[in-house]
Enzyme design. Structure first.
Site, short mmCIF file in Angstrom:
data_model
loop_
_atom_site.label_atom_id
_atom_site.label_comp_id
_atom_site.label_asym_id
_atom_site.label_seq_id
_atom_site.Cartn_x
_atom_site.Cartn_y
_atom_site.Cartn_z
N ASP A 9 0.86 -1.18 0.00
CA ASP A 9 0.00 0.00 0.00
C ASP A 9 0.90 1.23 0.00
O ASP A 9 1.80 1.35 0.83
CB ASP A 9 -0.89 -0.02 1.24
CG ASP A 9 -1.91 1.10 1.25
OD1 ASP A 9 -3.07 0.86 0.89
OD2 ASP A 9 -1.54 2.24 1.62
N ASP A 109 -4.00 2.48 -4.99
CA ASP A 109 -2.67 2.52 -4.39
C ASP A 109 -2.29 1.23 -3.67
O ASP A 109 -1.41 1.24 -2.83
CB ASP A 109 -2.53 3.72 -3.45
CG ASP A 109 -3.17 3.47 -2.09
OD1 ASP A 109 -4.15 2.70 -2.03
OD2 ASP A 109 -2.68 4.03 -1.11
N GLU A 110 -2.96 0.14 -4.00
CA GLU A 110 -2.61 -1.09 -3.27
C GLU A 110 -2.83 -2.35 -4.09
O GLU A 110 -3.65 -2.37 -5.00
CB GLU A 110 -3.41 -1.19 -1.98
CG GLU A 110 -4.89 -1.29 -2.16
CD GLU A 110 -5.61 -1.18 -0.82
OE1 GLU A 110 -5.77 -2.21 -0.17
OE2 GLU A 110 -5.98 -0.05 -0.45
N1 DCP Z 1 -9.02 8.36 -0.60
C1 DCP Z 1 -10.07 9.25 -0.74
N2 DCP Z 1 -11.03 9.36 0.24
C2 DCP Z 1 -10.97 8.59 1.37
C3 DCP Z 1 -9.91 7.67 1.52
C4 DCP Z 1 -8.94 7.58 0.51
O1 DCP Z 1 -10.14 9.94 -1.75
N3 DCP Z 1 -11.90 8.71 2.32
C5 DCP Z 1 -7.99 8.30 -1.66
C6 DCP Z 1 -6.83 9.20 -1.32
C7 DCP Z 1 -5.75 8.30 -0.84
C8 DCP Z 1 -6.02 7.02 -1.62
O2 DCP Z 1 -7.44 6.99 -1.80
O3 DCP Z 1 -4.45 8.82 -1.07
C9 DCP Z 1 -5.55 5.77 -0.92
O4 DCP Z 1 -6.25 5.62 0.31
P1 DCP Z 1 -5.57 5.01 1.60
O5 DCP Z 1 -6.67 4.60 2.51
O6 DCP Z 1 -4.57 3.98 1.23
O7 DCP Z 1 -4.88 6.26 2.31
P2 DCP Z 1 -3.54 7.02 1.99
O8 DCP Z 1 -2.72 6.34 0.95
O9 DCP Z 1 -3.85 8.44 1.70
O10 DCP Z 1 -2.79 7.00 3.38
P3 DCP Z 1 -2.02 5.79 4.13
O11 DCP Z 1 -0.61 6.26 4.29
O12 DCP Z 1 -2.71 5.64 5.43
O13 DCP Z 1 -2.14 4.59 3.26
CA CA Z 2 -2.27 4.14 1.03
CA CA Z 3 -4.96 1.95 0.11
#
Ligand code: DCP
Ligand code: CA
Ligand code: CA
Length: 362
Positions: A9, A109-110
């Site tokens: 991720d 992203d995963e």
């Molecule tokens: N995303 C979004 N709205 C949300 C959650 C996520 O638009 N409520 C989008 C933005 C994030 C992407 O999806 O960058 C990936 O979500 P993740 O849950 O993997 O979160 P992040 O990558 O941002 O943070 P982490 O470092 O916790 O993985």
């Molecule tokens: Ca992420």
């Molecule tokens: Ca993710």
């Protein structure tokens, strides 16, 4: 041989991409926002970097509230550009795909990956491979990621979330129960707020509580299917295979232009061969596309995209060429000279699915 499965991720993905494109943001809270347009502050935070999270900023939070949380500290509020994140995502997925047995993309992203054959079932080799993936993604895309390795998808997913950002957590088969037991039940994939609440009301707080809960009690609460899943998952048992969801979910081509330019005709002419090529690929795979994006990369390597979702999927070349031209026309009006240009087709569907859809519709 027992399986070895990984989950990767990317860390604070959209916000990290913005940092990669503009490194001066790294010391600032970065908030990627979906502006809804009514006022400057209406909309929600899609994600934020860890600097912003330290102030209590969270995904899904209204922008106005996030601003209050920053408490006077200046943050960078950046408009979400989904097409741009997809370009990075595609490249990261290719890096992983070429180094594992099977890749299953599970989000922008995963991804899960099976590396049983690749590692001969050896966790030492799996650890080395995970480090290689993280390192390659960091060197090529400047993005950090967190990886979990374990005997199945449930464990790998929890493990990738265990140390973030830039973490690696390896859970060997004999360590699974000790690893899971103390964790909170909401760490288990599929346990949302509703399930969590019901579990907590029944004094099931930690994964170990869930693992030892009597089967009948879970069945009464959740029904057979979810009860079985929860029982197995909390005991680290999960037989779900890693599945490559039918090859390409997108087709894309990028070219480097002969000279940096903002000229639509010039870009159109240079893009013709790759456009024909991507169309040929589409037809040869019996696919239709529904979404088309144009991608422009600038001298400073920042990416701008425009995309369009068609009402009905098509494989018609003239439609493709027309849409690409229109999208580039808008893109070029808003930006300067491009160094590289590209096109991406997504929401790909089988021709067969397509035919049966129209038959049903007719
Ligand atoms: N995303 C979004 N709205 C949300 C959650 C996520 O638009 N409520 C989008 C933005 C994030 C992407 O999806 O960058 C990936 O979500 P993740 O849950 O993997 O979160 P992040 O990558 O941002 O943070 P982490 O470092 O916790 O993985
Ligand atoms: Ca992420
Ligand atoms: Ca993710």
């Amino acid at each position: 041989m027992s399986r070895i499965v990984g989950h990767l991720d990317l860390d604070y993905f959209y916000a990290q991409v913005e940092e990669v494109e503009n490194p001066s943001l790294r010391d600032t809270p970065v908030l990627v926002c979906v502006f809804s347009g009514r006022t400057e502050e209406s909309g929600v935070v899609s994600t934020s970097n860890y600097k912003a999270r330290a102030y209590g900023v969270k995904s899904g939070m209204p922008i106005a509230l996030a601003k209050r949380r920053l408490n006077g500290v200046e943050g960078a509020f950046i408009r979400m550009d989904h097409g741009k994140y997809e370009v990075y995502s595609d490249r990261v997925m290719e890096i992983i795909r070429s180094r594992v047995d099977v890749l299953e993309q599970a989000g922008i992203d995963e991804a899960f990956f099976d590396i049983t054959k690749k590692t001969g079932g050896d966790y030492g080799a799996a650890t080395a491979l995970a480090l290689e993936l993280k390192d390659k993604i960091f060197r090529e895309e400047k993005l950090t990621s967190s990886v979990g390795i374990g005997p199945n998808k449930v464990v790998a997913k929890i493990a990738s979330d265990f140390k973030k950002p830039n973490g690696l957590t390896v859970v060997r088969t004999i360590e699974v129960l000790a690893f899971l037991s103390p964790l909170s039940i909401n760490r288990i994939y599929g346990v949302g707020p509703k399930t969590a609440k019901l579990l907590e009301e029944n004094d099931i707080m930690a994964v170990s509580d869930l693992a030892s809960a009597p089967a009948e009690r879970l069945e009464d609460l959740f029904g057979k299917k979810l009860a079985v899943y929860l029982h197995n998952a909390s005991n680290g048992v999960d037989e779900e295979p890693v599945i490559d969801r039918g090859g390409a979910s997108q087709l894309s081509r990028m070219i480097t232009l002969k000279h940096d330019t903002n000229d639509l005709d010039q870009i159109g002419a240079e893009l013709l061969p790759p456009l024909r090529d991507v169309h040929e690929k589409l037809v040869s795979k019996n696919l239709f596309f529904r979404n088309v994006s144009t991608i422009g990369i600038f001298k400073d390597l920042s990416i701008h995209t425009r995309s369009k979702t068609l009402e009905t999927p098509t494989n018609d070349y003239s439609v493709l060429e027309r849409e690409v031209r229109e999208l580039f026309a808008t893109l070029l009006r808003e930006v300067g000279d491009l160094r590289r240009a590209g096109v991406r087709l997504s929401e790909l569907q089988d021709m067969v699915d397509q035919r049966s859809l129209t038959e049903f519709a007719g």
